[in-house]
Design an enzyme around this catalytic site. Structure first.
Site, PDB file in Angstrom:
ATOM      1  N   SER A  87     -24.443  16.592  19.556  1.00 54.92           N
ATOM      2  CA  SER A  87     -23.961  15.224  19.770  1.00 54.92           C
ATOM      3  C   SER A  87     -24.785  14.529  20.840  1.00 54.92           C
ATOM      4  O   SER A  87     -25.515  15.170  21.600  1.00 54.92           O
ATOM      5  CB  SER A  87     -22.498  15.270  20.213  1.00 54.92           C
TER       6      SER A  87
ATOM      7  N   GLU B 297     -18.133   9.651  13.690  1.00 56.79           N
ATOM      8  CA  GLU B 297     -19.580   9.556  13.442  1.00 56.79           C
ATOM      9  C   GLU B 297     -19.953   8.164  12.952  1.00 56.79           C
ATOM     10  O   GLU B 297     -19.922   7.239  13.705  1.00 56.79           O
ATOM     11  CB  GLU B 297     -20.049  10.627  12.458  1.00 56.79           C
TER      12      GLU B 297
ATOM     13  N   ARG C  80     -15.559  18.878  19.673  1.00 61.31           N
ATOM     14  CA  ARG C  80     -16.506  18.544  18.611  1.00 61.31           C
ATOM     15  C   ARG C  80     -16.082  19.212  17.297  1.00 61.31           C
ATOM     16  O   ARG C  80     -15.552  20.333  17.311  1.00 61.31           O
ATOM     17  CB  ARG C  80     -17.882  19.061  19.025  1.00 61.31           C
TER      18      ARG C  80
ATOM     19  N   ASP D 187     -24.812  14.923  11.733  1.00 59.83           N
ATOM     20  CA  ASP D 187     -25.527  15.029  13.016  1.00 59.83           C
ATOM     21  C   ASP D 187     -26.381  16.295  13.091  1.00 59.83           C
ATOM     22  O   ASP D 187     -27.194  16.440  14.006  1.00 59.83           O
ATOM     23  CB  ASP D 187     -24.546  15.005  14.196  1.00 59.83           C
TER      24      ASP D 187
ATOM     25  N   GLY E 223     -22.637   4.668  20.044  1.00 58.53           N
ATOM     26  CA  GLY E 223     -23.989   4.250  19.679  1.00 58.53           C
ATOM     27  C   GLY E 223     -24.928   5.350  19.239  1.00 58.53           C
ATOM     28  O   GLY E 223     -26.143   5.211  19.398  1.00 58.53           O
ATOM     29  N   GLY E 224     -24.407   6.454  18.693  1.00 65.02           N
ATOM     30  CA  GLY E 224     -25.295   7.523  18.248  1.00 65.02           C
ATOM     31  C   GLY E 224     -26.187   7.972  19.399  1.00 65.02           C
ATOM     32  O   GLY E 224     -25.752   8.067  20.545  1.00 65.02           O
TER      33      GLY E 224
ATOM     34  N   THR F 299     -18.329   5.216  16.806  1.00 64.98           N
ATOM     35  CA  THR F 299     -17.721   5.878  17.958  1.00 64.98           C
ATOM     36  C   THR F 299     -17.032   4.885  18.893  1.00 64.98           C
ATOM     37  O   THR F 299     -17.220   3.690  18.786  1.00 64.98           O
ATOM     38  CB  THR F 299     -18.795   6.680  18.742  1.00 64.98           C
TER      39      THR F 299
HETATM   40  N1  GLU Z   1     -21.955  11.340  15.933  1.00 62.48           N
HETATM   41  C1  GLU Z   1     -22.612  10.779  17.059  1.00 62.48           C
HETATM   42  C2  GLU Z   1     -22.775  11.769  18.171  1.00 62.48           C
HETATM   43  O1  GLU Z   1     -21.983  12.615  18.335  1.00 62.48           O
HETATM   44  C3  GLU Z   1     -21.893   9.600  17.576  1.00 62.48           C
HETATM   45  C4  GLU Z   1     -21.849   8.576  16.533  1.00 62.48           C
HETATM   46  C5  GLU Z   1     -21.988   7.226  17.016  1.00 62.48           C
HETATM   47  O2  GLU Z   1     -21.815   6.922  18.184  1.00 62.48           O
HETATM   48  O3  GLU Z   1     -22.243   6.409  16.172  1.00 62.48           O
HETATM   49  O4  GLU Z   1     -23.703  11.686  18.894  1.00 62.48           O
END
Ligand code: GLU
Length: 621
Positions: free
Chosen positions: A491, A448, A129, A470, A512-513, A428
């Protein structure tokens, strides 16, 4: 897989004895005659062929790769064919994704690497990370002029302030050193070829470029690379990135210290502290805080995976700084108290949704970088805590959300003060790889936001991340995800490996965040409890309950289950990135290991334009 097995929930197979070992051994020894040994591993050069075959499911022997991109999957398969192992293949695939999926992943970002070692029967993980600069102030995301947070998109994300120290290059070398057989240079070879000879632009690449057009146009080197002539590259045109090929060659020749301490480190720091913006842009693009000492001080952390038992299987995930393993694990523990496979579909989905909401409440209250905050991981993943949470789900009524985080000491039904979570981006990429020796990799990497910070390092051909967004935007002293210098932002990435009797059964993950967590959870529930095959489990419409007042869901989910879930009191909103018009949730890549020794590689059939799954020796079925 036999049709009977496909219809039965996997949970009913939990305690059976192993079979198919002989078949696997026979296949492996047959393969060893066909595949050259590791010592003489040579990845065959290719200059002209461009891989565009997007097969979403492949079954066979000798190893497998699945990713969102056919070029990247082929890069991994070439390494496997040449005698490399799953780790080698995963790094080659990731490096190729850095070329063909530059808005989702690359050496400007970070990620989490989960590895099953067949010889040791052991799962290990790497935390790659990004870290915050030591001097990052707690009000970094507050506009000094207004005293309020910058608007998230595009202002906050398109910023030097959002750039953390990249962890991906160090993850690649660490993984190769520990478990691989190739040098970094060998693993980068297929990606260098793709960056030099170019790849064919597809609709997804063009759409993602157009989604980012305003902010890409604001940064000189980004506009020059991704908006040639002022427009996104046309579908069917060939996109080359000679600067990235040269950067990869530099890494191959000098090792990643050139990026953490050498010339590329200088360029990164210069770019972050003085973003090369176009003078006429209205975007603020504020300068960031990164210093050379931040880059030089970076290290990948080897962590123990999270581990929970679920219906006779072991589910391994990523421990904090990611909330993936703890949140997926807690939700599964809650669900294990219910017999989902015997329920009507609407009831099983109701439990899935509310277990997820509860686990998200706890994620928000308790999970952050363990080097900076105490994370009660053991409690969060305990059956006692799961029971204290599960009893809050009514059989016929949706939880009122946002719901409070659980009381860690609760013996009965837990209640405590909840905090509202902040959601994050939808970019991602995830890849999975296995080899003929039975090793498996599940690897999620990101920059990200789609397009990261929007800032390409001049002359280097890669985008810098905006991972620091994040962190919680507003500083609250009790928030485990508050901004702190040197810290890893929390994350949601959830690279996962599931074993049965100590041997791999499933490997999966998704972008997908925060929806990554629910995509992985839902796919596991679909496969293990609801009787779907893995391709069906991946393709099924998704819903994501993250403890908000409403549940976001793909339109197909709302069409199929909205009417039967409405009586529970759920309100669904159509999913969709704030940044693009796509209403999809996630883009999974997964593997399943059959009892007869075959591996099934699975990619998305439709989402993100469809992914690419491949095996070394297809079995034809
Ligand atoms: N930054 C996000 C995370 O680490 C992932 C970003 C994404 O999947 O769009 O959870």
């Amino acid at each position: 897989m036999s049709p009977t097995a496909a219809r039965r929930p996997l949970s009913s197979f939990g305690h059976r004895r192993r079979r198919g070992v002989v078949a696997l051994a026979a296949a492996a020894s047959a393969l060893s005659l066909l595949v050259p040994g590791v010592a003489d591993a040579k990845i065959r050069p290719e200059t002209e062929v461009r891989y565009t075959d997007k097969t979403p499911t492949a079954v066979g022997y000798g190893g497998a790769v699945s990713s969102v991109d056919p070029e990247a999957t082929e890069a991994g398969l070439r390494v496997l064919r040449a005698g490399g192992n799953a780790v080698d293949a995963a790094i080659a695939t990731a490096a190729a994704l850095g070329v063909t999926e530059p808005y989702s992943a690359g050496i400007g970002g970070g990620g989490y690497f989960v590895y099953y070692d067949a010889k040791k029967r052991k799962v290990s993980t790497l935390d790659g990370r990004e870290t915050a600069p030591q001097s990052m102030p707690r009000d970094a995301f507050i506009d000094k002029k207004t005293g309020k947070p910058y608007p998230f998109t595009p202002d906050l994300v398109t910023s030097g302030v959002s750039v953390g120290v990249p962890g991906t290059p160090a993850t690649w070398t660490t993984a190769l050193d520990k478990w691989g057989t190739l040098t970094l240079g060998q693993a980068l070879k297929p990606a260098i070829t793709i960056a030099s000879r170019g790849f064919l632009v597809d609709q997804t690449f063009r759409d993602q470029t157009l989604d980012n057009q305003i902010r890409f146009a604001a940064i000189k080197p980004t506009a020059a690379l991704f908006l040639p002539g002022g427009d996104a590259p046309a579908v069917g045109s060939v996109f080359r990135n000679p600067d990235l090929a040269a950067t990869y060659r530099l890494l191959a020749g000098q090792g990643t210290s050139v990026l953490y301490k050498g010339r590329i480190a200088d360029d990164i720091v210069k770019t972050v502290r003085n973003p090369p913006k176009v003078p006429s842009t209205k975007l603020p693009v504020p300068a960031g805080y990164l210093e050379k000492s931040d880059l030089a001080g970076y290290s990948v952390i080897k962590r123990r995976p999270t581990k929970i038992n679920y219906r006779g299987l072991k589910v391994y995930g990523m421990a904090p700084s990611s909330s993936g393993g703890s949140t997926v694990g807690e939700a599964l523990n809650i669900l294990e108290t219910k017999r989902l496979s015997r329920m009507p579909r609407d009831k099983a989905l109701h439990y899935y949704l509310d277990a997820s909401a509860l686990a998200f409440a706890d994620r928000g209250a308790y999970v952050g970088d363990p080097a900076y905050v105490h994370v009660p991981l053991r409690t969060l993943l305990s059956d006692r805590f799961a029971r204290s949470r599960a009893c809050q789900i009514a059989p016929d009524r949706a939880l009122a959300t946002p719901t409070a985080a659980g009381d860690l000491d609760a013996r009965g039904c837990a209640r405590a003060t909840g905090r509202k979570l902040e959601d994050n981006g939808r970019s991602t990429t995830h890849l999975v790889a296995s080899d003929r020796w039975g090793n498996v990799v599940s690897y999620t990497l990101t920059i990200e936001q789609t397009g990261g910070s929007g800032i390409v390092v001049p002359g280097r051909g890669f985008l810098l991340n905006n991972e620091l967004t994040d962190f919680s935007t507003v500083y609250v002293a009790t928030d485990p995800n508050r901004i702190q210098g040197g810290k890893r932002p929390r994350s949601s990435m959830s690279p996962t490996i599931v074993t049965r009797h100590g041997k791999p059964l499933l490997a999966l993950g998704s972008p997908g965040g925060a929806t990554i967590i629910t995509t992985v959870l839902q796919t596991l529930v679909n496969r293990i409890d609801l009787g779907m095959t893995l391709p069906q489990a991946v393709a099924a419409p998704r819903a994501s309950h993250r403890n908000n007042a409403t549940v976001s869901a793909e339109p197909a989910f709302i069409d199929a289950y909205g009417p039967s879930l409405k009586p529970y009191g759920y309100t669904f909103t159509k999913s969709g990135d704030t940044f693009s018009s796509a209403a999809e949730i996630g883009a999974a890549a997964a593997l399943e290991f059959f009892r007869d020794g075959r591996v099934q590689a699975v990619a998305e059939p439709v989402r993100r334009g469809g992914g690419a799954a491949g095996v070394v020796c297809p079995s034809g079925r």
